[in-house]
Design a protein around this motif. Structure first.
Motif, PDB file in Angstrom:
ATOM      1  N   ILE A 224       0.929  -0.863   0.169  1.00 25.31           N
ATOM      2  CA  ILE A 224       0.003  -0.406   0.064  1.00 25.31           C
ATOM      3  C   ILE A 224       0.855   1.435  -0.050  1.00 25.31           C
ATOM      4  CG2 ILE A 224      -1.960   1.054   0.794  1.00 25.31           C
ATOM      5  CD1 ILE A 224      -2.081  -1.631   2.700  1.00 25.31           C
ATOM      6  N   TYR A 239      -2.752  -0.561  -3.915  1.00 26.17           N
ATOM      7  CA  TYR A 239      -3.611   0.364  -3.483  1.00 26.17           C
ATOM      8  C   TYR A 239      -2.570   1.348  -3.473  1.00 26.17           C
ATOM      9  CZ  TYR A 239      -7.313   2.914  -1.152  1.00 26.17           C
ATOM     10  OH  TYR A 239      -8.072   3.791  -0.815  1.00 26.17           O
ATOM     11  N   THR A 241      -3.127   5.060  -0.827  1.00 27.46           N
ATOM     12  CA  THR A 241      -4.119   5.748  -0.254  1.00 27.46           C
ATOM     13  C   THR A 241      -3.771   7.128  -0.328  1.00 27.46           C
ATOM     14  OG1 THR A 241      -4.975   5.104   1.932  1.00 27.46           O
ATOM     15  CG2 THR A 241      -2.303   5.359   1.676  1.00 27.46           C
ATOM     16  N   ASP A 242      -4.381   7.698   1.172  1.00 30.79           N
ATOM     17  CA  ASP A 242      -4.121   9.301   0.841  1.00 30.79           C
ATOM     18  C   ASP A 242      -3.141   9.409   1.669  1.00 30.79           C
ATOM     19  OD1 ASP A 242      -5.022  12.060   1.175  1.00 30.79           O
ATOM     20  OD2 ASP A 242      -6.960  11.732   1.751  1.00 30.79           O
ATOM     21  N   GLY A 248      -4.266   8.765   6.293  1.00 30.15           N
ATOM     22  CA  GLY A 248      -3.846   7.680   4.626  1.00 30.15           C
ATOM     23  C   GLY A 248      -3.630   6.471   5.620  1.00 30.15           C
ATOM     24  N   LYS A 251      -7.389   4.672   6.582  1.00 30.10           N
ATOM     25  CA  LYS A 251      -8.482   5.247   5.792  1.00 30.10           C
ATOM     26  C   LYS A 251      -7.675   3.561   4.878  1.00 30.10           C
ATOM     27  CE  LYS A 251      -9.360  10.201   4.571  1.00 30.10           C
ATOM     28  NZ  LYS A 251      -8.847  11.411   3.906  1.00 30.10           N
ATOM     29  N   ALA A 252      -6.895   3.382   4.803  1.00 30.19           N
ATOM     30  CA  ALA A 252      -5.782   2.223   3.660  1.00 30.19           C
ATOM     31  C   ALA A 252      -6.650   0.585   5.118  1.00 30.19           C
ATOM     32  CB  ALA A 252      -4.712   2.049   3.727  1.00 30.19           C
ATOM     33  N   LYS A 255     -10.094   0.657   4.741  1.00 29.36           N
ATOM     34  CA  LYS A 255     -10.240   0.114   3.206  1.00 29.36           C
ATOM     35  C   LYS A 255     -10.111  -1.815   3.266  1.00 29.36           C
ATOM     36  CE  LYS A 255      -9.576  -0.447  -2.092  1.00 29.36           C
ATOM     37  NZ  LYS A 255     -10.831  -0.558  -2.094  1.00 29.36           N
TER      38      LYS A 255
END
Length: 259
Positions: A224, A239, A241-242, A248, A251-252, A255
């Motif tokens: 990530i 992926y 993320t932010d 970030g 959030k990941a 997810k």
């Protein structure tokens, strides 16, 4: 024997778990707590040595680390792996640095840090890290195992690669270059951990932003990249993320259903 975790999540520090102010976001602290509640092991994976991040590990309650770009691995207090640099190689690079390049060194293992001289490059680098300059001892490698060296310089590392093919040189900040045995990396350290502990079937995740995370991304199941990551690393990510300044990490993890 340690109970197998449901998963392992590896966190790079600078640019990843740390925000731009070299601090950890409250959302990341809370996410790490939730990981542990879910029997998921959070691990730091950093170019820094374990003794540099003791306070961070206490604050986050993370007790496992892939340190010095994979040159030492500690899992729940157990030293699982070290990748020591040969003393003769260290003597050669120290003399080359001193006589040919005028570049001071730092010497690292999992328990201590020393510098070859108290120099302006050392002051600049450790000020950047918000750390005091370590004690001076240019003979420490004769007395203690050393797993990583730093070239304290803003340029000049290209000259080393042909002279020392047995070593890897990675610029990790504007003020230093990490030096360790060729073939060593965060990914190699992670592979040693999974093999030694019998965790080859445990799902693995990694967060990173820089080129010293590249091999780690090739090793784990779910790489990530932070939104602020370099483009090459983003190209290897499952992926993106932010950013490290905008939650970030949390959030990941949400997810992927880890918290």
């Amino acid at each position: 024997m340690n109970e197998k975790p449901e998963a392992i999540v590896f966190f790079d520090l600078d640019g990843t778990l740390f925000n731009s102010q070299i601090d950890i976001l409250p959302s990341s602290i809370e996410a790490i707590k939730k990981l542990k509640q879910n029997n998921i092991t959070p691990m730091i994976a950093t170019g820094r040595t374990p003794c540099e991040v003791i306070n961070l590990m206490k604050r986050t309650q993370i007790d496992s680390i892939v340190g010095m770009n994979g040159q030492v691995v500690l899992y729940k207090g157990e030293k699982v792996f070290t990748n020591d640099i040969d003393k003769e190689v260290i003597a050669r690079i120290y003399q080359y640095s001193k006589q040919k390049m005028n570049i001071p060194l730092s010497f690292y293992n999992d328990e201590l840090m020393r510098v070859s001289a108290h120099s302006q490059p050392a002051e600049k680098f450790y000020h950047y890290l918000k750390q005091p300059v370590p004690p001076v001892d240019d003979q420490i490698y004769l007395k203690e195992p050393i797993q990583m060296l730093l070239l304290l310089c803003e340029e000049g590392e290209l000259h080393y690669r042909d002279v020392f093919p047995e070593l890897t040189f990675i610029r990790n900040t504007p003020y230093c270059v990490d030096v360790f045995n060729h073939g060593g990396s965060k990914g190699y350290g992670i592979a040693q951990l999974l093999q030694t502990k019998g965790f080859s079937d445990v799902p693995t995740y990694a967060f990173g932003d820089g080129m010293n995370d590249f091999e780690m991304f090739l090793t784990v199941d779910h790489p990530i990249a932070m939104g602020n990551a370099v483009d090459t690393l983003k190209g290897k990510a499952e992926y993106i993320t932010d950013t490290n300044n905008n939650d970030g990490i949390a959030k990941a993890l949400q997810k992927f259903g880890l918290i």
